[in-house]
Scaffold this active site. Sequence first.
Site, PDB file in Angstrom:
ATOM      1  N   GLY A  17       8.961 -42.322  -6.520  1.00  0.00           N
ATOM      2  CA  GLY A  17       9.334 -41.206  -5.637  1.00  0.00           C
ATOM      3  C   GLY A  17       9.521 -39.897  -6.389  1.00  0.00           C
ATOM      4  O   GLY A  17       8.790 -39.588  -7.332  1.00  0.00           O
ATOM      5  N   ILE A  18      10.519 -39.142  -5.947  1.00  0.00           N
ATOM      6  CA  ILE A  18      10.791 -37.834  -6.545  1.00  0.00           C
ATOM      7  C   ILE A  18      11.149 -37.993  -8.029  1.00  0.00           C
ATOM      8  O   ILE A  18      10.711 -37.202  -8.877  1.00  0.00           O
ATOM      9  CB  ILE A  18      11.939 -37.137  -5.786  1.00  0.00           C
ATOM     10  CG1 ILE A  18      11.466 -36.754  -4.372  1.00  0.00           C
ATOM     11  CG2 ILE A  18      12.437 -35.905  -6.540  1.00  0.00           C
ATOM     12  CD1 ILE A  18      12.574 -36.294  -3.434  1.00  0.00           C
ATOM     13  N   ASN A  90      19.067 -38.110  -9.641  1.00  0.00           N
ATOM     14  CA  ASN A  90      18.107 -38.251  -8.541  1.00  0.00           C
ATOM     15  C   ASN A  90      18.279 -39.544  -7.750  1.00  0.00           C
ATOM     16  O   ASN A  90      17.933 -39.599  -6.570  1.00  0.00           O
ATOM     17  CB  ASN A  90      16.689 -38.170  -9.116  1.00  0.00           C
ATOM     18  CG  ASN A  90      15.645 -38.722  -8.171  1.00  0.00           C
ATOM     19  OD1 ASN A  90      15.263 -38.069  -7.202  1.00  0.00           O
ATOM     20  ND2 ASN A  90      15.200 -39.948  -8.413  1.00  0.00           N
ATOM     21  N   TYR A 160      24.889 -40.514   4.702  1.00  0.00           N
ATOM     22  CA  TYR A 160      23.920 -39.752   3.908  1.00  0.00           C
ATOM     23  C   TYR A 160      24.302 -38.270   3.922  1.00  0.00           C
ATOM     24  O   TYR A 160      24.399 -37.627   2.876  1.00  0.00           O
ATOM     25  CB  TYR A 160      22.507 -39.966   4.466  1.00  0.00           C
ATOM     26  CG  TYR A 160      21.399 -39.465   3.557  1.00  0.00           C
ATOM     27  CD1 TYR A 160      21.037 -40.193   2.413  1.00  0.00           C
ATOM     28  CD2 TYR A 160      20.721 -38.287   3.825  1.00  0.00           C
ATOM     29  CE1 TYR A 160      20.028 -39.733   1.575  1.00  0.00           C
ATOM     30  CE2 TYR A 160      19.712 -37.825   2.999  1.00  0.00           C
ATOM     31  CZ  TYR A 160      19.364 -38.553   1.875  1.00  0.00           C
ATOM     32  OH  TYR A 160      18.364 -38.088   1.045  1.00  0.00           O
ATOM     33  N   LYS A 164      25.479 -36.226   0.587  1.00  0.00           N
ATOM     34  CA  LYS A 164      24.632 -35.126   0.096  1.00  0.00           C
ATOM     35  C   LYS A 164      25.382 -33.798   0.154  1.00  0.00           C
ATOM     36  O   LYS A 164      25.168 -32.915  -0.683  1.00  0.00           O
ATOM     37  CB  LYS A 164      23.325 -35.073   0.895  1.00  0.00           C
ATOM     38  CG  LYS A 164      22.413 -36.273   0.641  1.00  0.00           C
ATOM     39  CD  LYS A 164      22.008 -36.367  -0.822  1.00  0.00           C
ATOM     40  CE  LYS A 164      21.028 -37.487  -1.116  1.00  0.00           C
ATOM     41  NZ  LYS A 164      20.630 -37.531  -2.542  1.00  0.00           N
ATOM     42  N   ILE A 195       9.970 -35.452   2.239  1.00  0.00           N
ATOM     43  CA  ILE A 195       9.031 -35.594   1.129  1.00  0.00           C
ATOM     44  C   ILE A 195       8.387 -36.978   1.207  1.00  0.00           C
ATOM     45  O   ILE A 195       9.089 -37.982   1.427  1.00  0.00           O
ATOM     46  CB  ILE A 195       9.768 -35.464  -0.235  1.00  0.00           C
ATOM     47  CG1 ILE A 195      10.623 -34.183  -0.280  1.00  0.00           C
ATOM     48  CG2 ILE A 195       8.774 -35.503  -1.395  1.00  0.00           C
ATOM     49  CD1 ILE A 195       9.864 -32.890  -0.157  1.00  0.00           C
ATOM     50  N   THR A 197       7.660 -40.082   0.071  1.00  0.00           N
ATOM     51  CA  THR A 197       8.069 -40.988  -1.013  1.00  0.00           C
ATOM     52  C   THR A 197       8.283 -42.371  -0.406  1.00  0.00           C
ATOM     53  O   THR A 197       8.364 -42.511   0.826  1.00  0.00           O
ATOM     54  CB  THR A 197       9.415 -40.567  -1.646  1.00  0.00           C
ATOM     55  OG1 THR A 197      10.445 -40.714  -0.662  1.00  0.00           O
ATOM     56  CG2 THR A 197       9.390 -39.143  -2.158  1.00  0.00           C
ATOM     57  N   LEU A 199      11.015 -43.950  -0.267  1.00  0.00           N
ATOM     58  CA  LEU A 199      12.262 -43.922   0.516  1.00  0.00           C
ATOM     59  C   LEU A 199      11.987 -43.523   1.963  1.00  0.00           C
ATOM     60  O   LEU A 199      12.463 -44.148   2.909  1.00  0.00           O
ATOM     61  CB  LEU A 199      13.260 -42.932  -0.115  1.00  0.00           C
ATOM     62  CG  LEU A 199      14.598 -42.737   0.611  1.00  0.00           C
ATOM     63  CD1 LEU A 199      15.537 -43.907   0.337  1.00  0.00           C
ATOM     64  CD2 LEU A 199      15.272 -41.436   0.168  1.00  0.00           C
ATOM     65  N   GLN A 268      14.709 -22.540  10.337  1.00  0.00           N
ATOM     66  CA  GLN A 268      14.526 -22.494  11.797  1.00  0.00           C
ATOM     67  C   GLN A 268      15.860 -22.307  12.510  1.00  0.00           C
ATOM     68  O   GLN A 268      16.840 -22.919  12.133  1.00  0.00           O
ATOM     69  CB  GLN A 268      13.918 -23.791  12.315  1.00  0.00           C
ATOM     70  CG  GLN A 268      12.637 -24.201  11.646  1.00  0.00           C
ATOM     71  CD  GLN A 268      12.122 -25.545  12.154  1.00  0.00           C
ATOM     72  OE1 GLN A 268      11.402 -25.591  13.129  1.00  0.00           O
ATOM     73  NE2 GLN A 268      12.497 -26.621  11.484  1.00  0.00           N
TER      74      GLN A 268
HETATM   75  N1  NAD Z   1      12.152 -38.474   0.264  1.00  0.00           N
HETATM   76  C1  NAD Z   1      12.755 -37.500   0.909  1.00  0.00           C
HETATM   77  O1  NAD Z   1      12.274 -37.034   1.945  1.00  0.00           O
HETATM   78  C2  NAD Z   1      14.031 -36.921   0.370  1.00  0.00           C
HETATM   79  C3  NAD Z   1      14.546 -35.784   0.998  1.00  0.00           C
HETATM   80  C4  NAD Z   1      15.719 -35.223   0.529  1.00  0.00           C
HETATM   81  C5  NAD Z   1      16.358 -35.787  -0.562  1.00  0.00           C
HETATM   82  N2  NAD Z   1      15.859 -36.893  -1.172  1.00  0.00           N
HETATM   83  C6  NAD Z   1      16.597 -37.435  -2.305  1.00  0.00           C
HETATM   84  O2  NAD Z   1      15.787 -37.514  -3.444  1.00  0.00           O
HETATM   85  C7  NAD Z   1      16.206 -38.586  -4.275  1.00  0.00           C
HETATM   86  C8  NAD Z   1      15.033 -39.486  -4.588  1.00  0.00           C
HETATM   87  O3  NAD Z   1      14.536 -39.998  -3.373  1.00  0.00           O
HETATM   88  P1  NAD Z   1      13.114 -40.701  -3.220  1.00  0.00           P
HETATM   89  O4  NAD Z   1      12.604 -40.326  -1.904  1.00  0.00           O
HETATM   90  O5  NAD Z   1      12.293 -40.435  -4.401  1.00  0.00           O
HETATM   91  O6  NAD Z   1      13.613 -42.227  -3.177  1.00  0.00           O
HETATM   92  P2  NAD Z   1      12.939 -43.601  -3.656  1.00  0.00           P
HETATM   93  O7  NAD Z   1      13.649 -44.667  -2.923  1.00  0.00           O
HETATM   94  O8  NAD Z   1      11.475 -43.522  -3.527  1.00  0.00           O
HETATM   95  O9  NAD Z   1      13.333 -43.642  -5.183  1.00  0.00           O
HETATM   96  C9  NAD Z   1      14.676 -43.772  -5.560  1.00  0.00           C
HETATM   97  C10 NAD Z   1      14.777 -44.436  -6.923  1.00  0.00           C
HETATM   98  O10 NAD Z   1      16.170 -44.566  -7.223  1.00  0.00           O
HETATM   99  C11 NAD Z   1      16.446 -45.836  -7.713  1.00  0.00           C
HETATM  100  N3  NAD Z   1      17.822 -46.218  -7.427  1.00  0.00           N
HETATM  101  C12 NAD Z   1      18.375 -46.542  -6.236  1.00  0.00           C
HETATM  102  N4  NAD Z   1      19.662 -46.892  -6.387  1.00  0.00           N
HETATM  103  C13 NAD Z   1      19.933 -46.787  -7.695  1.00  0.00           C
HETATM  104  C14 NAD Z   1      21.093 -47.027  -8.489  1.00  0.00           C
HETATM  105  N5  NAD Z   1      22.230 -47.482  -7.942  1.00  0.00           N
HETATM  106  N6  NAD Z   1      21.029 -46.795  -9.816  1.00  0.00           N
HETATM  107  C15 NAD Z   1      19.873 -46.374 -10.380  1.00  0.00           C
HETATM  108  N7  NAD Z   1      18.743 -46.139  -9.699  1.00  0.00           N
HETATM  109  C16 NAD Z   1      18.775 -46.358  -8.376  1.00  0.00           C
HETATM  110  C17 NAD Z   1      15.447 -46.729  -6.992  1.00  0.00           C
HETATM  111  O11 NAD Z   1      15.243 -47.936  -7.727  1.00  0.00           O
HETATM  112  C18 NAD Z   1      14.204 -45.840  -6.962  1.00  0.00           C
HETATM  113  O12 NAD Z   1      13.427 -45.996  -8.133  1.00  0.00           O
HETATM  114  C19 NAD Z   1      17.330 -39.292  -3.529  1.00  0.00           C
HETATM  115  O13 NAD Z   1      18.569 -38.809  -4.017  1.00  0.00           O
HETATM  116  C20 NAD Z   1      17.096 -38.865  -2.112  1.00  0.00           C
HETATM  117  O14 NAD Z   1      18.280 -38.906  -1.370  1.00  0.00           O
HETATM  118  C21 NAD Z   1      14.694 -37.470  -0.725  1.00  0.00           C
END
Ligand code: NAD
Lengths: 268, 260
Positions: A17-18, A90, A160, A164, A195, A197, A199, A268
Amino acid sequence: MKRLQGRVALVTGGLRGIGGATVDRLLDEGAVVIIADLKPASDEVVQATLQRLGQASSYVQLNVTSEADWQSAAETVRRDFGRLDILVGNAGIDGVGSVDTMPYETWKRVMAVNIDGLFLGTKYFAPLMTETGAKTRGGASIINISSIMGMVGWVDASPYNASKGAARLFTKATALEFARKGIPIRVNSVHPGFIRTPLLQEGMDRAAEDPSVGATAQDMLATLDQGTPIGRIGEASEIAAGIAFLASDDASFMTGSELVIDGGWTAQ
Amino acid sequence: MSKRLEGKVALITGGTSGIGAATVRRLVDEGAKVAFTGSNAEAAAKLCAETGASFHAVRVQDADAWPKLMEELHTLYGRLDIAFANAGTEAGDGSIENISIEGWNNIVAVNQTGVMLTVQHAMRAMKANPGGSGGAIIVNSSMNALRAMGNFMAYSVTKSAVIALTKSAALHCALTGTKIRVNAILPGVVETAMITNLIEHSADPVATRAAYESLSPMKRMAKVNEITGLVAFLSSDEAAFISGSEYVIDGASTAGMQGV
Ligand SMILES: NC(=O)c1ccc[n+]([C@@H]2O[C@H](COP(=O)([O-])OP(=O)(O)OC[C@H]3O[C@@H](n4cnc5c(N)ncnc54)[C@H](O)[C@@H]3O)[C@@H](O)[C@H]2O)c1
């Protein structure tokens, strides 16, 4: 771009992901990058990732909710690298459902990962980052990944939202605290919109299982595309670019700031 | 310096000094062709010689001058990819109690009408770009949009107003499919000639300098080239998913209370 030559970074949740895109980007900028995630170091995915990324990457197994894991990661990084310039908080999970039926366990788990994880990381890496920050013009840089849901509410996302929002203000509190004390660590938050990803995909898949929703995951993703003013959801690399900016000396006067990267969603 | 802006054409208003001049240099360094406006012809000539940028003596609030400026740019460069609405003033400002109508009108004209005209004309030009509509517009607001000053009322008001302008323009550009992004930056105190001047002409320059420096818990002002990296980032395709955002860059000045 090579703005981060000689710098050392740690990215929690860096396997996909991110976080994964951030690891790629920081490596491109010349940094040495430590991926921190849940899987054991011997896991195939971890091994394949390190193989793909090459010499400048390494891995530490770290559950962000575990104080002991953070303590030992801080010791390992000090011993093996002698510095930490960039910490990207992250790792994050979602937690959906209505307040009245939500198990207290869900609330606590989301809080533990999304906000306790930032507290522990900041706490245990601040000493090393203080030393490291004195060596570069822009100082060391902590980048906490919040969300647009740390700024606005969303139905059935109370833990959530709360976690956040906490990340947003934890960032400002630590930015002020460090600046005020002359500690050379900048702290900023990034607020992604929707995004593409794993998640997000898993969240949509789960929602689609509920027959009362009456939509497929694909339908819901299309709805998100349309709901974003610029007409599409974002890519993980577009968040990573903002993170790389905050990590670099280009952002030397930026601390306590929030980077919303959301295709206009919250305008918006 | 990497070349993220190769092939792009930029317009910077108020480019002869301060953040504007530093941004001319930074965007040129990143490969852009740059045109800038301003009033100091001597400073402009030097900057043109140094960077290869072009200077256009236009007052941003002069609605009648804009069509001609855009024609000039079109003839010179044939396209517009980046606009930095940077020109701003605090000349004639005061408190709500003592500001003159001339002071108010001047600040509204430059900081608000000038930004509106810049965004409007930039957006129209970007829409007509050869190869398709697209571009990035950055509005230079101020942290005082979030924390008003009692003795700079019109400045605070206009800097706040252009954030709403930014969001409205961003939404319009996004929802009409133009691929034009509009964002605002909110700098803290940046040590430009405008600030140095205010310090030197104050009753107690040492105390005034200390007061400015203490606005940020970092206990310093920003240097102009600490702002330009953000403008360059928002100008580049790296920021393709960023629109309607307001980025504070103020050394935590507005992050909260500094405590006691
Ligand atoms: N995807 C979106 O649309 C979006 C939007 C806003 C914010 N975010 C934030 O961005 C961040 C990354 O999200 P993503 O979409 O890439 O998620 P994802 O689920 O694709 O990746 C998250 C990663 O974090 C790891 N992880 C989870 N719990 C953990 C822990 N306790 N200790 C260590 N690692 C852990 C997972 O193994 C995974 O590799 C998150 O904080 C999420 O809340 C995502």
